[in-house]
Design a protein around this motif. Structure first.
Motif, PDB file in Angstrom:
ATOM      1  N   THR A   1      45.810  34.408  42.693  1.00 15.43           N
ATOM      2  CA  THR A   1      44.688  33.740  42.027  1.00 15.43           C
ATOM      3  C   THR A   1      44.967  33.546  40.538  1.00 15.43           C
ATOM      4  O   THR A   1      44.727  32.476  39.983  1.00 15.43           O
TER       5      THR A   1
ATOM      6  N   ASP B   1      33.562  39.290  41.525  1.00 16.44           N
ATOM      7  CA  ASP B   1      33.082  37.932  41.765  1.00 16.44           C
ATOM      8  C   ASP B   1      31.789  37.675  40.998  1.00 16.44           C
ATOM      9  O   ASP B   1      31.402  38.474  40.136  1.00 16.44           O
TER      10      ASP B   1
ATOM     11  N   ASP C   1      37.118  35.793  42.372  1.00 20.10           N
ATOM     12  CA  ASP C   1      36.775  34.373  42.282  1.00 20.10           C
ATOM     13  C   ASP C   1      36.812  33.916  40.829  1.00 20.10           C
ATOM     14  O   ASP C   1      37.241  34.660  39.941  1.00 20.10           O
ATOM     15  N   SER C   2      36.359  32.699  40.567  1.00 16.09           N
ATOM     16  CA  SER C   2      36.427  32.145  39.215  1.00 16.09           C
ATOM     17  C   SER C   2      35.582  32.951  38.229  1.00 16.09           C
ATOM     18  O   SER C   2      35.949  33.084  37.059  1.00 16.09           O
ATOM     19  N   SER C   3      34.476  33.527  38.678  1.00 16.53           N
ATOM     20  CA  SER C   3      33.669  34.371  37.792  1.00 16.53           C
ATOM     21  C   SER C   3      34.432  35.636  37.415  1.00 16.53           C
ATOM     22  O   SER C   3      34.384  36.084  36.268  1.00 16.53           O
TER      23      SER C   3
ATOM     24  N   GLU D   1      30.382  40.423  38.334  1.00 16.29           N
ATOM     25  CA  GLU D   1      30.984  40.124  37.028  1.00 16.29           C
ATOM     26  C   GLU D   1      30.194  40.726  35.869  1.00 16.29           C
ATOM     27  O   GLU D   1      30.765  41.319  34.963  1.00 16.29           O
TER      28      GLU D   1
ATOM     29  N   VAL E   1      45.954  29.665  38.241  1.00 14.06           N
ATOM     30  CA  VAL E   1      45.370  29.096  37.022  1.00 14.06           C
ATOM     31  C   VAL E   1      46.236  29.384  35.785  1.00 14.06           C
ATOM     32  O   VAL E   1      45.795  29.203  34.658  1.00 14.06           O
TER      33      VAL E   1
ATOM     34  N   LEU F   1      37.711  35.897  37.350  1.00  8.01           N
ATOM     35  CA  LEU F   1      38.755  35.453  36.412  1.00  8.01           C
ATOM     36  C   LEU F   1      38.186  35.275  35.012  1.00  8.01           C
ATOM     37  O   LEU F   1      38.802  35.674  34.026  1.00  8.01           O
ATOM     38  N   GLY F   2      36.998  34.693  34.935  1.00  7.26           N
ATOM     39  CA  GLY F   2      36.340  34.510  33.645  1.00  7.26           C
ATOM     40  C   GLY F   2      36.087  35.842  32.959  1.00  7.26           C
ATOM     41  O   GLY F   2      36.271  35.978  31.743  1.00  7.26           O
TER      42      GLY F   2
END
Length: 128
Positions: free
Chosen positions: A103, A38, A71-73, A42, A107, A75-76
């Protein structure tokens, strides 16, 4: 794990909430992570994976089957790692559990990340 060391007990602490390690298996680097990928972990994840990838040219599998939260971080970070692998012409795959898979699919990154259901499947995809 009968007759061997539990790889999770051998993972080094990257942050309070993330542990990671890697091994060489079937001519690939297999990264194992447990905990949370997360916003808080990250940077350490990226630094750790980046350092290991710089030292090797092997194909890589990122085993996230023991990740509790992505989370999105996170995933990034996975997208950045995928880009590093592609730029280096390195074959790679990501193994997810149900949470990670959900998740990633939400996306629509499952093909970009070469998402696999389990480690044997990921290793066979890379060997093919």
């Amino acid at each position: 794990m009968p007759g061997g060391v539990d790889p999770i007990s051998e993972l080094q602490r990257l942050t309070v909430s993330l542990r990671g390690g890697f091994e060489q298996k079937n001519g690939c680097l297999v990264f194992h992570f447990t905990g949370q990928l997360d916003a808080y972990s990250e940077k350490q994840f990226m630094d750790y994976v980046g350092d290991v990838l710089k030292a090797s040219k092997l194909a890589s599998v990122f085993d996230l089957s023991k990740i509790d939260f992505l989370d999105s971080s996170g995933l990034g970070a996975l997208v950045q790692i995928a880009k590093l692998c592609k730029d280096a012409k390195r074959t790679f795959a990501v193994v997810g559990n149900s949470r990670v898979t959900q998740t990633v699919k939400l996306v629509r990154l499952e093909e970009f990340l070469h998402l696999a259901n389990d480690l044997p499947t990921a290793l066979s995809q890379i060997a093919a």
